[in-house]
Write an enzyme that holds these catalytic residues in place. Structure first.
Site, PDB file in Angstrom:
ATOM      1  N   HIS A   1       0.836  -1.211   0.000  1.00 44.21           N
ATOM      2  CA  HIS A   1       0.000   0.000   0.000  1.00 44.21           C
ATOM      3  C   HIS A   1       0.866   1.255   0.000  1.00 44.21           C
ATOM      4  O   HIS A   1       0.585   2.226  -0.700  1.00 44.21           O
ATOM      5  CB  HIS A   1      -0.889   0.049   1.258  1.00 44.21           C
ATOM      6  CG  HIS A   1      -1.858  -1.067   1.396  1.00 44.21           C
ATOM      7  ND1 HIS A   1      -1.752  -2.027   2.369  1.00 44.21           N
ATOM      8  CD2 HIS A   1      -2.982  -1.368   0.693  1.00 44.21           C
ATOM      9  CE1 HIS A   1      -2.763  -2.873   2.271  1.00 44.21           C
ATOM     10  NE2 HIS A   1      -3.518  -2.504   1.255  1.00 44.21           N
TER      11      HIS A   1
ATOM     12  N   VAL B   1       4.641  -5.737  -4.513  1.00 41.64           N
ATOM     13  CA  VAL B   1       5.723  -5.605  -3.521  1.00 41.64           C
ATOM     14  C   VAL B   1       5.764  -6.905  -2.726  1.00 41.64           C
ATOM     15  O   VAL B   1       4.722  -7.426  -2.314  1.00 41.64           O
ATOM     16  CB  VAL B   1       5.484  -4.399  -2.592  1.00 41.64           C
ATOM     17  CG1 VAL B   1       6.572  -4.308  -1.531  1.00 41.64           C
ATOM     18  CG2 VAL B   1       5.428  -3.108  -3.410  1.00 41.64           C
TER      19      VAL B   1
END
Ligand code: PAF
Length: 281
Positions: free
Chosen positions: A34, A174
């Site tokens: 995020h 990620v």
């Protein structure tokens, strides 16, 4: 950083400032994935807004809405440190007020295959809440992770079909240092489950190696991945598919760029991962 907890406060924030707004829609319990979206938004907009809303309508009846991890104080501290300008934390009544009667649905194969096959109501929940968030926050750009590759494709379709004045920006996956894709649901995993969950990433790497070695038959490669996952007692494969990155149409013979997407239950936790395979012609 402004903490906006009502529609009025959200509206005042949008109306008061100038320049471009980058929205990062989230369900909270933020991780580095995020925060990478926030950083990207920070670099491309005058103001960055993050929404935190655990959206009930995108969870199926037997899914983890009640248990979904929540820690708004920690989220706000992380967002402050990243330089977000505002965080919008609406209530369920703000997003779905009395009388709310609209559902935004992208129909057809885009939402029926992959995750849509086992989560038939999920994407209508996502597109309805994202359309509502776009309306309420009026961003110039909105940032979504490529880990949810199907969600990204569906939101792009909705935004184009409805001519919504928002640029949808997809951002790279990620990963944890050991390769596990970051997910708020990773906290559910026991140590053993977490170790076996790495097979998802290993499957993606194996596929890229096989492709580099000249394999072009998607079905043979699929069988190999099914076998790899089956050797892990705590994993139960939901799907592994080779598809076109935008249309999600199945690909039989690998060529060009191919999205390899998979989902598996690790114990009771459902995880997804994907990679874009580069296939030399
Ligand atoms: O990806 C998510 O966290 C959610 O699906 C989203 C886009 C915030 C909609 O609730």
């Amino acid at each position: 950083m402004d903490v906006l907890v009502t529609l009025d406060a959200m509206d005042r924030w949008t109306s008061s400032g100038g320049g471009s707004v980058g929205l990062v829609p989230t369900m909270g319990f933020l991780h580095d994935g995020h925060l990478s979206l926030v950083r990207r938004a920070r670099g491309e907009n005058d103001r960055v807004l993050v929404s935190i809303f655990v959206n009930p309508t995108q969870f199926g009846p037997s899914e983890d809405f009640e248990d979904y991890p929540r820690d708004t104080d920690r989220d706000c501290a992380l967002l402050l440190a990243e330089g977000a300008d505002a965080v919008f934390i609406p209530s369920v009544e703000d997003i779905y007020p009395a009388g709310f009667a609209t559902s935004v649905t992208v129909s057809g194969p885009l939402t029926e295959r992959l995750c849509g096959a086992s989560r038939p109501t999920h994407f209508a929940g996502v597109t309805t809440v994202v359309a509502r968030l776009f309306g309420v926050t009026r961003p110039d750009r909105a940032y979504f992770g490529q880990k949810d590759a199907q969600q990204l494709a569906v939101i792009r379709r909705m935004t184009a079909d409805l001519a919504l004045p928002v640029e949808v920006v997809g951002c790279p996956i990620v990963r944890e240092p050991d390769g596990l894709a970051m997910s708020s649901r990773n906290v559910y995993l026991s140590n053993d489950e977490r170790a076996q969950a790495l097979t998802l990433r290993e499957s993606l790497l194996l596929a890229q190696r096989r492709v580099t070695a000249g394999i072009r038959d998607a079905s043979a490669l699929r069988d190999e991945i099914v076998g790899l996952v089956a050797r892990q007692a705590l994993l139960r494969l939901d799907y592994v598919e080779f598809v076109h990155g935008e249309t999600l149409d199945p690909v039989d013979t690998l060529s060009g760029q191919v999205l390899l997407a998979l989902a598996a239950f690790v114990g009771r936790t459902r995880l997804i991962d994907n990679a874009t395979l580069q296939v030399d012609e």
